[in-house]
Design a protein around this motif. Structure first.
Motif, PDB file in Angstrom:
ATOM      1  N   GLY A   2       0.781  -1.221   0.000  1.00  0.00           N
ATOM      2  CA  GLY A   2       0.000   0.000   0.000  1.00  0.00           C
ATOM      3  C   GLY A   2       0.811   1.268   0.000  1.00  0.00           C
ATOM      4  N   GLN A   3       0.680   2.034   1.071  1.00  0.00           N
ATOM      5  CA  GLN A   3       1.217   3.391   1.120  1.00  0.00           C
ATOM      6  C   GLN A   3       2.557   3.501   1.836  1.00  0.00           C
ATOM      7  N   ILE A   4       3.234   2.385   2.093  1.00  0.00           N
ATOM      8  CA  ILE A   4       4.516   2.442   2.792  1.00  0.00           C
ATOM      9  C   ILE A   4       5.567   1.588   2.098  1.00  0.00           C
ATOM     10  N   LYS A   5       6.816   1.995   2.268  1.00  0.00           N
ATOM     11  CA  LYS A   5       7.966   1.203   1.842  1.00  0.00           C
ATOM     12  C   LYS A   5       8.743   0.858   3.102  1.00  0.00           C
ATOM     13  N   VAL A   6       9.087  -0.423   3.276  1.00  0.00           N
ATOM     14  CA  VAL A   6       9.697  -0.887   4.519  1.00  0.00           C
ATOM     15  C   VAL A   6      11.079  -1.484   4.247  1.00  0.00           C
ATOM     16  N   GLU A   7      12.079  -0.965   4.944  1.00  0.00           N
ATOM     17  CA  GLU A   7      13.408  -1.588   4.968  1.00  0.00           C
ATOM     18  C   GLU A   7      13.483  -2.431   6.227  1.00  0.00           C
ATOM     19  N   LYS A   8      13.443  -3.754   6.047  1.00  0.00           N
ATOM     20  CA  LYS A   8      13.476  -4.653   7.195  1.00  0.00           C
ATOM     21  C   LYS A   8      14.900  -4.981   7.601  1.00  0.00           C
ATOM     22  N   ASN A   9      15.072  -5.331   8.887  1.00  0.00           N
ATOM     23  CA  ASN A   9      16.376  -5.702   9.438  1.00  0.00           C
ATOM     24  C   ASN A   9      17.418  -4.627   9.134  1.00  0.00           C
ATOM     25  N   ALA A  10      17.051  -3.389   9.417  1.00  0.00           N
ATOM     26  CA  ALA A  10      17.917  -2.242   9.139  1.00  0.00           C
ATOM     27  C   ALA A  10      19.248  -2.397   9.857  1.00  0.00           C
ATOM     28  N   GLY A  11      20.319  -2.100   9.150  1.00  0.00           N
ATOM     29  CA  GLY A  11      21.648  -2.220   9.728  1.00  0.00           C
ATOM     30  C   GLY A  11      22.050  -3.651  10.013  1.00  0.00           C
ATOM     31  N   GLY A  12      21.325  -4.615   9.434  1.00  0.00           N
ATOM     32  CA  GLY A  12      21.623  -6.020   9.680  1.00  0.00           C
ATOM     33  C   GLY A  12      21.141  -6.530  11.020  1.00  0.00           C
ATOM     34  N   ILE A  13      20.274  -5.763  11.691  1.00  0.00           N
ATOM     35  CA  ILE A  13      19.759  -6.155  13.011  1.00  0.00           C
ATOM     36  C   ILE A  13      18.308  -6.593  12.856  1.00  0.00           C
ATOM     37  N   GLU A  14      18.058  -7.855  13.160  1.00  0.00           N
ATOM     38  CA  GLU A  14      16.730  -8.420  12.957  1.00  0.00           C
ATOM     39  C   GLU A  14      15.675  -7.660  13.757  1.00  0.00           C
ATOM     40  N   MET A  32      -0.347  12.553   3.902  1.00  0.00           N
ATOM     41  CA  MET A  32       0.174  11.195   3.995  1.00  0.00           C
ATOM     42  C   MET A  32      -0.537  10.471   5.118  1.00  0.00           C
ATOM     43  N   GLU A  33      -0.568   9.148   5.013  1.00  0.00           N
ATOM     44  CA  GLU A  33      -1.057   8.311   6.098  1.00  0.00           C
ATOM     45  C   GLU A  33       0.131   8.008   7.005  1.00  0.00           C
ATOM     46  N   THR A  34       0.057   8.419   8.257  1.00  0.00           N
ATOM     47  CA  THR A  34       1.163   8.166   9.181  1.00  0.00           C
ATOM     48  C   THR A  34       1.094   6.768   9.781  1.00  0.00           C
ATOM     49  N   TYR A  35      -0.085   6.151   9.741  1.00  0.00           N
ATOM     50  CA  TYR A  35      -0.212   4.769  10.200  1.00  0.00           C
ATOM     51  C   TYR A  35      -1.445   4.165   9.556  1.00  0.00           C
ATOM     52  N   ASN A  36      -1.258   2.961   9.004  1.00  0.00           N
ATOM     53  CA  ASN A  36      -2.361   2.213   8.415  1.00  0.00           C
ATOM     54  C   ASN A  36      -2.143   0.750   8.765  1.00  0.00           C
ATOM     55  N   GLN A  37      -2.983   0.206   9.616  1.00  0.00           N
ATOM     56  CA  GLN A  37      -2.786  -1.153  10.104  1.00  0.00           C
ATOM     57  C   GLN A  37      -2.776  -2.171   8.963  1.00  0.00           C
ATOM     58  N   LYS A  38      -3.630  -1.980   7.973  1.00  0.00           N
ATOM     59  CA  LYS A  38      -3.693  -2.908   6.854  1.00  0.00           C
ATOM     60  C   LYS A  38      -2.359  -2.943   6.104  1.00  0.00           C
ATOM     61  N   ASP A  39      -1.784  -1.779   5.848  1.00  0.00           N
ATOM     62  CA  ASP A  39      -0.494  -1.716   5.153  1.00  0.00           C
ATOM     63  C   ASP A  39       0.613  -2.337   5.989  1.00  0.00           C
ATOM     64  N   MET A  40       0.569  -2.121   7.294  1.00  0.00           N
ATOM     65  CA  MET A  40       1.591  -2.688   8.171  1.00  0.00           C
ATOM     66  C   MET A  40       1.512  -4.214   8.165  1.00  0.00           C
ATOM     67  N   ILE A  41       0.315  -4.758   8.269  1.00  0.00           N
ATOM     68  CA  ILE A  41       0.143  -6.209   8.257  1.00  0.00           C
ATOM     69  C   ILE A  41       0.598  -6.783   6.925  1.00  0.00           C
ATOM     70  N   GLU A  42       0.285  -6.078   5.839  1.00  0.00           N
ATOM     71  CA  GLU A  42       0.708  -6.527   4.512  1.00  0.00           C
ATOM     72  C   GLU A  42       2.233  -6.572   4.414  1.00  0.00           C
ATOM     73  N   GLY A  44       4.085  -7.370   6.884  1.00  0.00           N
ATOM     74  CA  GLY A  44       4.551  -8.348   7.863  1.00  0.00           C
ATOM     75  C   GLY A  44       4.759  -7.782   9.248  1.00  0.00           C
ATOM     76  N   LEU A  45       4.227  -6.592   9.503  1.00  0.00           N
ATOM     77  CA  LEU A  45       4.384  -5.929  10.800  1.00  0.00           C
ATOM     78  C   LEU A  45       3.036  -5.990  11.521  1.00  0.00           C
ATOM     79  N   THR A  46       2.937  -6.898  12.481  1.00  0.00           N
ATOM     80  CA  THR A  46       1.642  -7.194  13.096  1.00  0.00           C
ATOM     81  C   THR A  46       1.525  -6.699  14.536  1.00  0.00           C
ATOM     82  N   MET A  47       2.426  -5.820  14.946  1.00  0.00           N
ATOM     83  CA  MET A  47       2.389  -5.324  16.323  1.00  0.00           C
ATOM     84  C   MET A  47       1.097  -4.555  16.605  1.00  0.00           C
TER      85      MET A  47
END
Length: 202
Positions: A2-14, A32-42, A44-47
Motif C-alpha cells: 500500500g502506502q509504505i515502503k519498509v526496509e526490514k532488518n535495518a543495519g543487519g539487526i533483525e 500522507m497516512e502516518t499509520y495504516n494497520q492494513k499496510d503494516m500487516i501486509e 509483515g508488521l503485526t504489532m
C-alpha cells in the motif's frame, strides 16, 4: 504493498525497520497516512499499539539510552518538526547482534519512521533548534520499570553525528558540544547510567 515502503532488518539487526510513507503533495502542501494497520500487516508488521506519546526538545538534547525492564515496549517513532538522530541498541541476550546499534536521521522533511521492537534500548539526539518527536508504543508506560545505558559507552560505540567531545569514563555531558558549539544537554538521570557490561552480566 500500500502506502509504505519498509526496509526490514535495518543495519543487519533483525526486527529493526525503517518505514517511508507515500507522500502526496502539490503546491498547496501534502497529505500522507502516518499509520495504516492494513499496510503494516501486509508488510509483515503485526504489532499492536496501545499508547501514543509526543515530546518536544531543544537542540543538543540527548534522551537515552532507555529500555524497559519487565514490560518492554516496541516503538514506532517519527519526527513532525525538526530533526533528530535516532538510535536503537540490541539488548536481546540470545541475539546474534547483541550490543549492536543502528541509527537513522528522522526529519520533518524525510518523514521516515523507525520501528524498534521489544528488547532494545532507544535514544535520540536533537540536531535542529527544536524537535517534536512522536511515537506509538506496544505496551503502556509502567512507572519504575525504566532502565538505561550510558549514551557514550565505548563498548557500544555509537557514532553520534555532529557531536564533538572526549570520553571521560562516565555518561556525563561535560565537555561535549555539537559542531556549532551547542552544549550537549542530558538529564541528570541519563548522565548516571552505566555501560553495557556493567548493566548486563550474562
Amino acid at each position: 504493498m500500500g502506502q509504505i515502503k519498509v526496509e526490514k532488518n535495518a543495519g543487519g539487526i533483525e526486527g529493526l525497520c525503517v518505514i517511508e510513507p507515500t507522500v502526496h503533495g502539490d503546491a498547496r502542501g501534502y497529505f500522507m497516512e502516518t499509520y495504516n494497520q492494513k499496510d503494516m500487516i501486509e508488510a509483515g508488521l503485526t504489532m499492536n499499539f496501545v499508547q501514543d506519546n509526543q515530546s518536544s526538545s531543544t537542540k543538543g538534547v540527548l534522551r537515552g539510552l532507555h529500555f524497559q525492564k519487565e514490560f518492554p515496549q516496541g516503538k514506532l517513532v517519527r519526527v513532525v518538526k525538526g530533526s533528530v538522530f535516532d538510535v536503537a541498541v540490541d539488548l536481546r541476550s540470545d541475539s546474534k547482534t547483541y550490543g549492536k546499534w543502528f541509527g537513522v536521521e528522522l526529519t520533518e522533511e524525510n518523514k521516515k519512521q523507525f520501528y524498534i521492537p521489544e528488547g532494545f534500548a532507544h535514544g535520540f539526539l536533537v540536531l535542529s533548534d527544536i524537535a517534536e518527536f512522536c511515537y506509538k508504543c506496544t505496551d503502556f508506560y509502567h512507572p519504575g520499570d525504566e532502565g538505561g545505558l550510558a549514551w557514550n559507552d565505548p563498548k557500544i560505540g555509537i557514532k553520534w553525528p555532529k557531536l564533538i567531545g572526549t570520553y571521560n569514563g562516565t555518561a556525563s555531558s561535560e565537555g561535549y558540544v555539537l559542531e556549532d558549539g551547542t552544549a550537549l544537554n542530558l538529564s541528570d538521570k541519563d548522565q548516571k547510567w552505566l555501560g553495557l557490561k556493567d548493566t548486563f552480566k550474562f
